[in-house]
Design a protein around this motif. Structure first.
Motif, short mmCIF file in Angstrom:
data_model
loop_
_atom_site.label_atom_id
_atom_site.label_comp_id
_atom_site.label_asym_id
_atom_site.label_seq_id
_atom_site.Cartn_x
_atom_site.Cartn_y
_atom_site.Cartn_z
N UNK A 165 0.82 -1.20 0.00
CA UNK A 165 0.00 0.00 0.00
C UNK A 165 0.85 1.25 0.00
N UNK A 166 0.17 2.39 -0.07
CA UNK A 166 0.84 3.69 -0.08
C UNK A 166 0.46 4.54 1.12
N UNK A 167 -0.08 3.95 2.11
CA UNK A 167 -0.54 4.70 3.26
C UNK A 167 0.44 4.52 4.43
N UNK A 168 0.24 5.35 5.44
CA UNK A 168 1.04 5.26 6.67
C UNK A 168 0.12 4.85 7.82
N UNK A 169 0.72 4.28 8.80
CA UNK A 169 -0.02 3.79 9.96
C UNK A 169 0.54 4.46 11.20
N UNK A 170 -0.34 5.12 11.97
CA UNK A 170 0.05 5.70 13.26
C UNK A 170 -0.37 4.75 14.36
N UNK A 171 0.58 4.38 15.18
CA UNK A 171 0.31 3.42 16.25
C UNK A 171 0.43 4.13 17.58
N UNK A 172 -0.07 3.51 18.60
CA UNK A 172 -0.02 4.08 19.95
C UNK A 172 1.43 4.21 20.41
N UNK A 173 1.72 5.32 21.05
CA UNK A 173 3.07 5.55 21.51
C UNK A 173 3.56 4.53 22.52
N UNK A 174 2.62 3.88 23.18
CA UNK A 174 3.02 2.88 24.17
C UNK A 174 3.55 1.60 23.52
N UNK A 175 3.39 1.49 22.21
CA UNK A 175 3.93 0.32 21.50
C UNK A 175 5.39 0.51 21.13
N UNK A 176 6.00 1.60 21.59
CA UNK A 176 7.40 1.84 21.27
C UNK A 176 8.30 0.76 21.84
N UNK A 177 7.83 0.10 22.88
CA UNK A 177 8.64 -0.96 23.49
C UNK A 177 8.74 -2.19 22.59
N UNK A 178 7.92 -2.26 21.51
CA UNK A 178 7.96 -3.40 20.61
C UNK A 178 8.85 -3.16 19.40
#
Length: 404
Positions: free
Chosen positions: A57-70
């Motif tokens: 795809x050509x889109x971006x995904x914003x994830x929860x900042x708390x997932x930075x540990x992954x």
């Protein structure tokens, strides 16, 4: 995310990871000359490409900042930071956005107190250059490479920043290398120059101190016989200037290595104020000495009048036509002659000691040089010399600290 190992950096065994940086300066809350640091709130954005996170795809995904540990994230730190923290209201201020080509955008909002070496010799006409440095803590140049995403345009917010005592003149970015015992590490540096606004100090320190100097000159127009008035003005201005000097140093470091421009100006003003007080002491001393000499002269005249009756000028006998007529000297001439007649025998007794007589002549000559015929001329000359000298020193002062 299956098979993703967050403990391994991207491009492992394939070359260093290129990490782009950009900054938004939200505010510079405080600049302390005492601690030589500044406190700033910044938005730090980092970009890198992780091929393990590619998705169609050509889109971006914003994830929860708390997932930075992954995820794997760079170990960026600020080496000159004294204190710093990540904002966590209402949640930790982190942003993670993953693009389809595997590019990761990691942004966070932090407040840090950062050291800034200041040169305060021209305070408050000084110009300080502070830096904000970003380095990698554990990854050396073989692992990661830092770069500014858009050069100088990678930094935003400094152009519109409004500070209490400073204004931002210029800023620029550089790419450097941090050299430590453990190796070479990537380093990005933001340089920004701060010019202090001197108007506040002119109104708070320079104008009052100048007015105190002018106030000390008022005593030159007061009669020398008014001892309490002139002494009160001199002592009051000296004490007020001392208080002003102590107050100007309270907001500055007590380092002996700094002789600041404001200290120089306050020292100049204190010197002129103290000089005005000494001028009155000198003028008063000369006046009293002059009055003492007049009293001695008056006493000698009184003694002369008492010894010669009413002080008339008697004529010596005219019965002898071949002898000229002698006129007795005037009182002033008699005093001079009497003093000369008293000195005559003394000089004859000391004719053998030529060295002692030469010393006495030199002392009389020195006393004549330092004697003041009219002590009131001291005040008349001071009315001109003090303002002209103060104006000349001010011109030199402002030319040196503003243009050199």
């Amino acid at each position: 995310m299956k098979g993703y190992n967050r403990y391994l950096r991207p491009n492992f065994n394939e070359g260093p990871v290129e990490i782009g940086m950009s900054l938004d300066i939200a505010s510079i809350d405080a600049i302390s000359e005492i601690n030589m640091d500044y406190t700033a709130t910044i938005f730090l954005r980092q970009r890198w490409r992780d091929s393990r996170l590619v998705f169609p795809g050509n889109e971006s995904v914003s994830v929860d900042g708390r997932l930075v540990s992954l995820l794997w994230i760079p170990d960026t730190f600020i080496p000159d930071s004294k204190r710093s923290f990540l904002h966590d209201v209402t949640v930790e201020n982190r942003l993670i956005r993953i693009f389809s080509n595997g590019t990761v955008l990691y942004a966070l909002r932090i407040t840090a107190t950062i050291a800034c070496n200041m040169d305060l010799t021209k305070y408050p006409m000084d110009r300080q250059v502070c830096t904000l440095q970003l380095e990698s803590w554990g990854y050396n140049l073989q692992d990661v490479v830092f770069y500014w995403t858009r050069g100088n345009d990678s930094v935003k917010g400094l152009d519109t920043l409004r500070l209490a005592q400073y204004s931002v003149e210029t800023y620029y970015t550089t790419v450097s290398t941090a050299i430590y015992e453990t190796g070479l590490y990537p380093k990005l540096v933001l340089h920004f120059a701060l010019r202090r606004n001197v108007l506040f100090f002119i109104l708070e320190t320079y104008v009052p101190s100048t007015l105190l100097v002018v106030l000390s000159w008022v005593s030159f127009w007061i009669s020398q016989s008014s001892v309490p008035a002139r002494t009160c003005i001199g002592v009051t201005t000296v004490l007020t200037m001392t208080t002003l000097m102590m107050g100007a140093r309270t907001s500055l470091p007590n380092a002996n290595c700094f002789i600041k421009a404001i200290d120089v100006y306050l020292g100049i003003c204190f010197t002129f104020i103290f000089g005005a007080l000494l001028e009155y002491a000198c003028a008063h001393f000369c006046t009293m000495q002059h009055q003492t000499l007049e009293d001695v002269h008056r006493d000698l005249l009184r003694e002369f009048h008492s010894s010669n009756g009413n002080g008339s000028m008697p004529l010596v006998g005219t019965s002898q036509p071949n002898r000229p007529v002698e006129i007795s000297p005037s009182p002033e001439e008699a005093v001079d002659q009497s003093m000369a007649s008293e000195e005559g025998p003394k000089q004859r007794r000391l004719c053998g000691g030529s060295g002692l007589s030469s010393v006495k002549k030199a002392s009389r000559r020195a006393a004549h040089v330092f004697s003041v015929e009219n002590p009131h001329n001291i005040d008349r000359h001071a009315r001109t010399l003090f303002p002209l000298a103060f104006l000349f020193v001010n011109i030199l002062y402002w030319l040196y600290y503003l243009f050199l």
